[in-house]
Design a protein around this motif. Structure first.
Motif, PDB file in Angstrom:
ATOM      1  N   THR A   1       0.827  -1.200   0.000  1.00 47.39           N
ATOM      2  CA  THR A   1       0.000   0.000   0.000  1.00 47.39           C
ATOM      3  C   THR A   1       0.867   1.258   0.000  1.00 47.39           C
ATOM      4  O   THR A   1       0.400   2.343  -0.296  1.00 47.39           O
ATOM      5  CB  THR A   1      -0.904   0.039   1.244  1.00 47.39           C
ATOM      6  OG1 THR A   1      -0.069  -0.048   2.411  1.00 47.39           O
ATOM      7  CG2 THR A   1      -1.882  -1.107   1.253  1.00 47.39           C
TER       8      THR A   1
ATOM      9  N   THR B   1      -1.889  -9.324   5.998  1.00 45.05           N
ATOM     10  CA  THR B   1      -2.144  -7.889   6.092  1.00 45.05           C
ATOM     11  C   THR B   1      -2.753  -7.661   7.467  1.00 45.05           C
ATOM     12  O   THR B   1      -3.677  -8.367   7.843  1.00 45.05           O
ATOM     13  CB  THR B   1      -3.184  -7.453   5.034  1.00 45.05           C
ATOM     14  OG1 THR B   1      -2.911  -8.135   3.819  1.00 45.05           O
ATOM     15  CG2 THR B   1      -3.134  -5.961   4.812  1.00 45.05           C
TER      16      THR B   1
ATOM     17  N   ASN C   1      -3.226  -4.537  10.850  1.00 39.89           N
ATOM     18  CA  ASN C   1      -2.977  -3.161  11.292  1.00 39.89           C
ATOM     19  C   ASN C   1      -2.494  -3.120  12.734  1.00 39.89           C
ATOM     20  O   ASN C   1      -2.662  -2.132  13.421  1.00 39.89           O
ATOM     21  CB  ASN C   1      -4.235  -2.300  11.107  1.00 39.89           C
ATOM     22  CG  ASN C   1      -5.344  -2.708  12.054  1.00 39.89           C
ATOM     23  OD1 ASN C   1      -5.320  -3.806  12.602  1.00 39.89           O
ATOM     24  ND2 ASN C   1      -6.321  -1.833  12.251  1.00 39.89           N
TER      25      ASN C   1
ATOM     26  N   HIS D   1      -9.206  -1.669   3.446  1.00 42.76           N
ATOM     27  CA  HIS D   1      -7.889  -2.311   3.453  1.00 42.76           C
ATOM     28  C   HIS D   1      -7.770  -3.296   2.298  1.00 42.76           C
ATOM     29  O   HIS D   1      -6.822  -4.081   2.245  1.00 42.76           O
ATOM     30  CB  HIS D   1      -7.649  -3.050   4.770  1.00 42.76           C
ATOM     31  CG  HIS D   1      -7.649  -2.154   5.967  1.00 42.76           C
ATOM     32  ND1 HIS D   1      -6.540  -1.430   6.346  1.00 42.76           N
ATOM     33  CD2 HIS D   1      -8.615  -1.845   6.861  1.00 42.76           C
ATOM     34  CE1 HIS D   1      -6.818  -0.714   7.431  1.00 42.76           C
ATOM     35  NE2 HIS D   1      -8.086  -0.953   7.765  1.00 42.76           N
TER      36      HIS D   1
END
Lengths: 616, 202
Positions: A163, A522, A524, A611
């Protein structure tokens, strides 16, 4: 064993490899069989105790149950167990670690060893225990280094944060790899930046293995001894022999790389497209295969360890130690037939080898049904260029590349092309000595030597898997080097200038999304070790992951305590975990419709869309 | 290595497809590949050479000519010692765009005195028979824009490629006769870029 380390700091508490063949008689001390024990500072008495107990229990259970032992529990540890021939591996973790993760870790470790050293038995014949101990330690520390706990749980690849990077740069990386494949000897490659994957053409498992060597060259400045680092890989380029399993090779060769550029000019051999896989495989092999006595049994071997699908290293032994198995499922039969035959790869007569090779190239095609790209090699031409066996052949052109400057690596190049120096494990590449052949027959591992080529530009590494004689083909190597150098320089400059993401304040939710196909994660999470607020999430994720693994039909689950609820959902391709922070605590007592946990699935769907995670 | 070597950064700019990558590859590796893909962003190669007794390491930056790669290439203009403006003699549009390339370079490289900055103009693809840009036109443009040296090159058959780069080096060396530019090799910072980029952002 009360003083076991807490699992937070070290994922693995114990690991050992025990060679039962060294302890046959009554009077033989157990320590003779201990090839490697981690932690190395463990007292010998304790090592013996643990090895003796676990190996004994393992053998006993597997003999009684006629099935291999996978996991044993001892006090607060769970041990993943693998057995092969007389070898016995055990890897212990805290009981909190999901069983599937422990088993994966052990498989990864053994596979890593085999990838860089070839078969375990042969490695222990050719090298001292001390030298190999250093490698086990290296692989173990690599597998445990610098990852978040979530990485451990999923055994996933570390990838570049896509990203944060211009997608054009990922395209650039992919194009560099494609350009390298224009050399017909190059099978596949990957590009890594500071220990993270930028682009890869290999399976996640293979990419992970390659990353060890990347790490190695990266750290070599700090390390003064160690066999590989003492080799003349002084420059930007280094290479080492690695060993692929048949399934790995099959995967690489089935990938529809654009081989039009690179193909040998021989026309495709036409194969009738309608034959069934099995019969085609059999008939394709027939010329050479009938002479191979090991072939008819090989499927039995695979059938014993189906879960180890990508580590056929294990397959041979199981059948030999356990005798006559029940009839295997057809697809196992098929895969092993196509996989089994190169088993004796290095010790057969050359002609026979080459014939074998023809046949399994053949069968790859057949299995893939994909138009037979590999057939360009043709039946006749292969015998001349049999990639593996001629790895050490003299190459008349080798000196021709006058302009080719590997900056110090050249001498390594020369040396290895002559078959390698004895202390160098490349020796195996040029074919084992006759004396080792009987031994290998019994071991029978279908590991195929290949060349791992690494070109480093500062933090960036281009890793290529190539046919072994890539090394002696200086014009090919030169071409690959020069065709990629400018682009690698540029890519490195670009990536170096990508500004790192500043971790923002913790959001109102945490999530982890695991792509099972690409083995990427992935999330956060802050990623800081011991991040206290994230701890329950990680634990819940670990638990749910285990449940998903053990219960194939399970698709969604919520795990909750009085204060928190974590939602997990999975499909064939992905697993996603989500926890909403804050909110009213209505999670105690009997579930009712106001229970905030029940809104988690819709929240997760909504929140994670941004996301790039689609749970719809 | 006791001789002093200086690192010179030269950058190739010009429309997509005029042959910038091929010129660089021809010069550094003496190879020509008719099937190169578009360059994405930037790439570079180093080449050591001696010009008029000066030992220099030429760092040749090849850039993407396509408009869509602009944001990737422009950050790397800074710190260039010389700019090679490239067009293709069989493509008049690429010639007409030279002025734009010059402007883009001066802007992003933050050149202080554009009239003194050494540009060299290359008309590539000399081997192609159908020319759209005559030698005279090109010469005239060069004279009007600051008396830039002009070379007609062919990366395919290696015509004038080395000569052009050597001229670029001469121009740079002539620019700064001061010896403080000549830094001993072992302390040469190959990548001045990050530092200057930091300065630009601050």
């Amino acid at each position: 064993m009360a003083e076991l380390m807490p699992s937070d700091s070290r994922r693995c508490t114990y690991f050992f490899l025990y060679d039962g063949s060294k302890v046959k008689g009554e009077g033989d001390p157990t320590r003779q069989g201990i090839c490697y024990f981690y932690p190395e500072e463990t007292s010998l008495d304790k090592q013996e105790l643990l090895c003796g107990q676990l190996a004994g229990v393992g053998r006993c259970v597997s003999e009684l149950s006629f099935s291999p032992v996978r996991i044993l529990r001892l006090r607060r540890n769970k041990f993943a167990i693998r057995m092969k021939d007389d070898f016995f591996w055990a890897l212990g973790c805290s009981v909190e670690v999901p069983t599937v993760s422990v088993c994966e870790l052990l498989d990864q470790l053994i596979n890593l060893f085999c990838f860089y050293n070839g078969s375990v038995r042969r490695s222990y014949q050719l090298n001292s225990r001390g030298a190999l101990a250093a490698r086990w330690a290296q692989y173990l520390s690599h597998l445990q280094s610098g990852c978040s706990e979530l990485h451990y749980i999923f055994s996933c690849l570390k990838t570049l944060d896509s990203t944060n990077v211009d997608p054009l740069l990922l395209l650039k990386a992919a194009l560099i790899l494609q350009a390298c494949q224009r050399c017909p000897l190059v099978l596949a490659g990957c590009i890594l930046f500071r220990g993270r994957v930028v682009s890869t053409q290999m399976s996640p498992q293979l990419t992970m293995k390659v990353m060890v060597q990347e790490n190695e060259t990266y750290n070599k400045a700090q390390r003064l001894n160690g066999e590989r680092t003492s080799s003349p890989f002084g420059g930007d380029v280094c290479y080492t022999t690695v060993y692929l399993t048949m399934s790995e090779l099959q995967f690489l060769q089935s990938v529809p790389a654009d081989k039009d550029f690179s193909s040998h000019s021989t026309p495709h051999k036409d194969t009738p497209p309608t034959r069934t896989r099995l019969s085609r495989t059999l008939s394709d092999m027939s010329e050479s295969e009938n002479s191979d006595p090991g072939c008819s049994q090989s499927y039995l071997k695979v059938s014993f360890s189906p879960h180890l699908s990508d580590c056929s290293v294990f397959s041979p032994s199981t059948s030999q130690s356990t005798g006559d198995p029940a009839s295997p499922p057809p697809q196992l039969l098929e895969s092993s037939l196509s996989n089994g035959n190169p088993s004796d790869e290095a010790e057969e007569l050359e002609e026979e080898e080459e014939a074998l090779e023809v046949s399994y190239y053949h069968s790859f095609n057949s299995n893939e049904g994909g138009g037979g790209q590999k057939h360009q090699e043709g039946d006749n031409s292969v015998s001349e260029e049999s990639p593996r066996l001629n790895g050490g052949r003299e190459d008349g052109d080798a000196a021709g590349g006058a302009a080719f400057d590997f900056r110090g690596a050249e001498c390594g190049h020369e040396g290895a092309s002559r078959g390698g120096s004895p202390q160098d494990h490349k020796a195996e590449m040029s074919g084992p000595s006759p004396s080792s052949s009987s031994f290998d027959k019994s071991e029978d591992s279908p590991l195929i030597p290949m060349m791992l080529y690494l070109h480093r530009v500062k933090g960036l590494v281009l890793a290529l898997l190539a046919e072994p004689h890539f090394l002696s083909d200086s014009s090919s190597m030169e071409e690959v080097y020069h065709s990629s150098l400018a682009s690698l320089n540029g890519l490195e400059a670009h990536l170096r200038n990508v500004s790192p993401v500043v971790p923002g304040a913790p959001g109102p939710y945490v999530f982890a999304h695991f792509d099972c196909i690409q083995s990427t994660l992935t999330a956060n999470l802050s990623g800081r070790p011991g991040g206290a607020p994230e701890r329950p999430f990680v634990r819940a994720t670990s638990l749910l992951h285990s449940h998903f693994y053990n219960t194939e039909t399970l698709q969604e689950a919520i795990i909750r305590s009085a204060g928190a609820a974590v939602y997990g959902t999975r499909s064939v391709a992905q697993e996603t975990y989500f926890q909403q922070h804050g909110g009213s605590v209505r999670n105690s007592g009997i579930p009712n419709h106001q229970d905030s946990a029940f809104s988690l699935p819709s929240k997760a769907r909504h929140r994670l869309l941004k996301h790039g995670v689609n749970l719809l | 290595m006791t001789t002093k070597t200086s690192l010179l950064k030269v950058i190739l700019l010009g429309d997509g497809g005029v042959g910038k990558s091929s010129i660089m590859n021809r010069y550094v590796t003496n190879k020509f590949d008719a099937h190169l893909f578009h360059t994405i962003g930037v790439e570079f190669l180093n080449k050591e050479l001696e010009v008029d007794g000066h030992q220099v390491t030429l760092q040749i930056w090849d850039t993407a000519g396509q408009e869509r790669f602009r944001s990737l290439r422009t950050p790397f203009y800074r710190g260039s010692d010389c700019c090679l403006l490239t067009f293709s003699v069989d493509d008049s549009q690429s010639f007409l765009n030279l002025g734009n390339w010059k402007k883009e370079f001066i802007y992003y490289a933050d050149v202080k005195e554009p009239e003194k900055f050494p540009f060299v103009v290359l008309g590539n693809k000399l081997d192609v028979t159908e020319r759209q840009v005559s030698s005279e036109e090109a010469q005239q443009w060069c004279q009007e824009n600051g008396d830039y040296p002009y070379y007609e090159t062919s990366a395919k058959d290696a015509t004038n490629v080395a000569v052009a780069f050597e001229e670029a080096v001469r121009r740079v060396l002539a620019m700064d006769e001061r010896t403080d530019h000549l830094i001993p090799t072992d302390t040469v910072k190959l990548h001045r870029k990050p530092r200057s980029a930091g300065a630009c952002c601050s």
